[in-house]
Design a protein around this motif. Structure first.
Motif, mmCIF file in Angstrom:
data_model
loop_
_atom_site.group_PDB
_atom_site.id
_atom_site.type_symbol
_atom_site.label_atom_id
_atom_site.label_comp_id
_atom_site.label_asym_id
_atom_site.label_seq_id
_atom_site.Cartn_x
_atom_site.Cartn_y
_atom_site.Cartn_z
ATOM 1 N N ALA A 173 6.227 4.471 -3.266
ATOM 2 C CA ALA A 173 6.462 4.310 -3.062
ATOM 3 C C ALA A 173 6.766 5.787 -1.758
ATOM 4 C CB ALA A 173 8.374 4.671 -2.922
ATOM 5 N N TYR A 174 6.480 6.874 -3.137
ATOM 6 C CA TYR A 174 5.780 8.075 -2.412
ATOM 7 C C TYR A 174 5.122 8.589 -1.989
ATOM 8 C CZ TYR A 174 10.046 10.710 -4.900
ATOM 9 O OH TYR A 174 11.340 11.336 -5.236
ATOM 10 N N ARG A 175 3.309 7.838 -2.235
ATOM 11 C CA ARG A 175 2.529 7.244 -2.161
ATOM 12 C C ARG A 175 2.269 6.611 -0.152
ATOM 13 N NH1 ARG A 175 -0.609 9.768 -5.552
ATOM 14 N NH2 ARG A 175 -0.354 9.576 -7.955
ATOM 15 N N ILE A 176 2.992 5.297 -0.539
ATOM 16 C CA ILE A 176 4.237 4.746 0.904
ATOM 17 C C ILE A 176 4.011 5.422 1.654
ATOM 18 C CG2 ILE A 176 4.328 3.065 1.747
ATOM 19 C CD1 ILE A 176 3.932 0.814 -0.618
ATOM 20 N N GLN A 177 4.767 6.220 1.809
ATOM 21 C CA GLN A 177 5.747 6.987 2.399
ATOM 22 C C GLN A 177 4.406 8.497 3.063
ATOM 23 O OE1 GLN A 177 7.726 11.117 1.897
ATOM 24 N NE2 GLN A 177 8.990 9.960 0.952
ATOM 25 N N LEU A 178 3.704 9.198 2.597
ATOM 26 C CA LEU A 178 3.180 10.034 3.067
ATOM 27 C C LEU A 178 2.008 9.000 3.340
ATOM 28 C CD1 LEU A 178 2.838 11.804 -0.538
ATOM 29 C CD2 LEU A 178 3.623 13.082 1.503
ATOM 30 N N ALA A 179 1.516 7.736 3.628
ATOM 31 C CA ALA A 179 0.266 7.799 4.139
ATOM 32 C C ALA A 179 0.950 7.189 5.214
ATOM 33 C CB ALA A 179 -0.749 5.765 3.444
ATOM 34 N N LEU A 180 1.837 7.056 5.713
ATOM 35 C CA LEU A 180 3.118 6.367 6.713
ATOM 36 C C LEU A 180 2.674 7.595 7.661
ATOM 37 C CD1 LEU A 180 5.885 3.956 5.492
ATOM 38 C CD2 LEU A 180 2.846 3.464 6.610
ATOM 39 N N VAL A 181 3.584 8.624 6.986
ATOM 40 C CA VAL A 181 3.547 10.320 8.150
ATOM 41 C C VAL A 181 2.306 10.060 8.438
ATOM 42 C CG1 VAL A 181 4.709 12.054 7.565
ATOM 43 C CG2 VAL A 181 5.452 10.327 6.611
ATOM 44 N N GLY A 182 1.668 10.089 7.547
ATOM 45 C CA GLY A 182 0.214 10.541 8.341
ATOM 46 C C GLY A 182 -0.127 9.583 9.308
ATOM 47 N N ARG A 183 -0.050 8.469 9.117
ATOM 48 C CA ARG A 183 -0.599 7.408 10.126
ATOM 49 C C ARG A 183 0.729 7.701 11.554
ATOM 50 N NH1 ARG A 183 -1.691 1.510 8.348
ATOM 51 N NH2 ARG A 183 -3.540 2.017 6.361
ATOM 52 N N ASP A 224 18.689 -1.175 2.482
ATOM 53 C CA ASP A 224 19.997 -1.409 1.452
ATOM 54 C C ASP A 224 19.427 0.406 0.390
ATOM 55 O OD1 ASP A 224 21.838 -0.519 -1.193
ATOM 56 O OD2 ASP A 224 22.234 -2.343 -1.020
ATOM 57 N N PHE A 225 19.770 1.667 0.741
ATOM 58 C CA PHE A 225 20.083 3.058 -0.437
ATOM 59 C C PHE A 225 19.780 3.166 -1.119
ATOM 60 C CE2 PHE A 225 19.087 7.142 -1.766
ATOM 61 C CZ PHE A 225 18.730 7.298 -1.269
ATOM 62 N N THR A 226 20.877 2.554 -1.671
ATOM 63 C CA THR A 226 22.069 2.537 -3.189
ATOM 64 C C THR A 226 20.958 1.555 -4.255
ATOM 65 O OG1 THR A 226 23.760 2.648 -2.285
ATOM 66 C CG2 THR A 226 23.453 2.160 -4.278
ATOM 67 N N THR A 227 20.725 0.070 -3.328
ATOM 68 C CA THR A 227 19.939 -0.893 -4.628
ATOM 69 C C THR A 227 18.399 -1.101 -4.306
ATOM 70 O OG1 THR A 227 20.033 -2.442 -3.413
ATOM 71 C CG2 THR A 227 22.460 -2.374 -4.438
ATOM 72 N N GLN A 228 17.818 -0.827 -3.231
ATOM 73 C CA GLN A 228 17.001 -0.710 -2.861
ATOM 74 C C GLN A 228 15.685 0.638 -2.470
ATOM 75 O OE1 GLN A 228 14.463 -2.845 -3.395
ATOM 76 N NE2 GLN A 228 16.525 -4.327 -3.925
ATOM 77 N N LEU A 229 15.841 2.424 -3.699
ATOM 78 C CA LEU A 229 15.420 3.686 -3.726
ATOM 79 C C LEU A 229 14.535 3.571 -3.385
ATOM 80 C CD1 LEU A 229 16.260 6.340 -3.630
ATOM 81 C CD2 LEU A 229 16.128 6.416 -6.087
ATOM 82 N N ALA A 230 13.080 2.508 -3.691
ATOM 83 C CA ALA A 230 11.760 2.555 -3.621
ATOM 84 C C ALA A 230 11.410 2.574 -1.995
ATOM 85 C CB ALA A 230 10.555 1.796 -4.515
ATOM 86 N N LEU A 231 11.927 0.927 -2.170
ATOM 87 C CA LEU A 231 12.071 1.066 -0.306
ATOM 88 C C LEU A 231 12.676 2.321 0.501
ATOM 89 C CD1 LEU A 231 13.101 -2.698 -0.332
ATOM 90 C CD2 LEU A 231 10.313 -1.145 -0.396
#
Length: 256
Positions: free
Chosen positions: A36-46, A143-150
């Motif tokens: 999830a962190y790796r996806i986050q960083l890639a999306l922010v880069g885009r 849903d932050f509480t149940t889907q933290l990775a997303l």
């Protein structure tokens, strides 16, 4: 995920984001936090195109009250973008935000690069150029509480960070001991102290410096770091006037 699977996932999350789907249903309960962190960083880069730049970082889920609210027990990080930085006093259009809320934080601005694991608070303090009273404006895009990775893949709810005037971090300014009082529409709704943030707001900066190394990133001079909320997260209703007063640091305000 291996590199090929990760790239496919990044492409899928990017396409879904373009459709206004921030928590892709096909990925519910499937995503590891590291990916999830790796996806986050890639999306922010885009997203960093057309003059938008990476402005720094946020550390979330640091206060005990926030951890209890979201049923988690460790900090998380997200990215700040230049398009999200606004000055105190901004009037926002509530209907342009997705279920917005806010947190009350100290924003730390670095004067030099900072790296390493298990950094002492004094070492972090020497790297700080100034601190700002700040509000983080979040959106509840899933849903932050149940889907933290997303939620982490979607940049940990980040939308805007609102800054009051900065002040130097002098030796006699102990951020762990300052209090904050929060007002909505003139009524006090909450209060907290800096030691709610992992015992000291600079400790969250130290945690971040150690955490980012695993992703080939580091803290740079000029980075803005939203260090974590002194209080629980509050929802924002249309018409709300928000004001937070930080002892010895200053005031930050916004209207919706």
């Amino acid at each position: 995920m291996d590199a090929t699977a990760l790239e496919r996932a990044i492409d899928e999350f990017w396409r879904e984001r373009g459709r206004g789907v921030y928590f892709p249903p096909a990925w519910e309960n499937r995503l590891e936090l590291d990916d999830a962190y790796r996806i986050q960083l890639a999306l922010v880069g885009r997203r960093c195109t057309g003059g938008v730049t990476h402005a720094g970082w946020k550390v979330g889920l640091t206060a005990k009250a926030i951890q209890e609210q979201f049923k988690v027990h460790e900090p998380v990080f997200g990215c700040l973008l230049s398009e999200g930085r606004v000055e105190s006093g901004r009037v926002f259009r509530h209907d342009e935000l997705i279920k917005p809320g806010f947190e009350n934080e100290i924003c730390v601005v670095l004067g030099r690069d900072l790296a390493g694991a298990d950094l002492a608070i004094d070492a972090v303090a020497r790297a700080v150029a100034r601190v700002h009273p700040a509000l983080e404006i979040i959106e509840t895009r899933g849903d932050f509480t149940t889907q933290l990775a997303l939620a982490l893949a979607d940049n940990a709810q980040q939308k805007f960070f609102v800054l009051g005037p900065g002040v130097p971090l002098t030796p006699d300014l102990d951020l762990s001991k300052i209090g904050a009082r929060t007002f909505v529409n003139g009524l006090e709704v909450g209060a907290g102290r800096g030691d709610a943030v992992l015992g000291h707001p600079l400790r969250s900066v130290a945690w971040l410096a150690g955490k980012l190394g695993a992703y080939g990133r580091g803290l740079k001079a000029g980075d803005h770091i939203m260090s974590g909320s002194f209080t629980r997260q509050f929802p924002i209703a249309s018409g709300d006037r928000i004001r937070t007063e930080f002892e010895r640091v200053g005031v930050v305000e916004a209207t919706f």
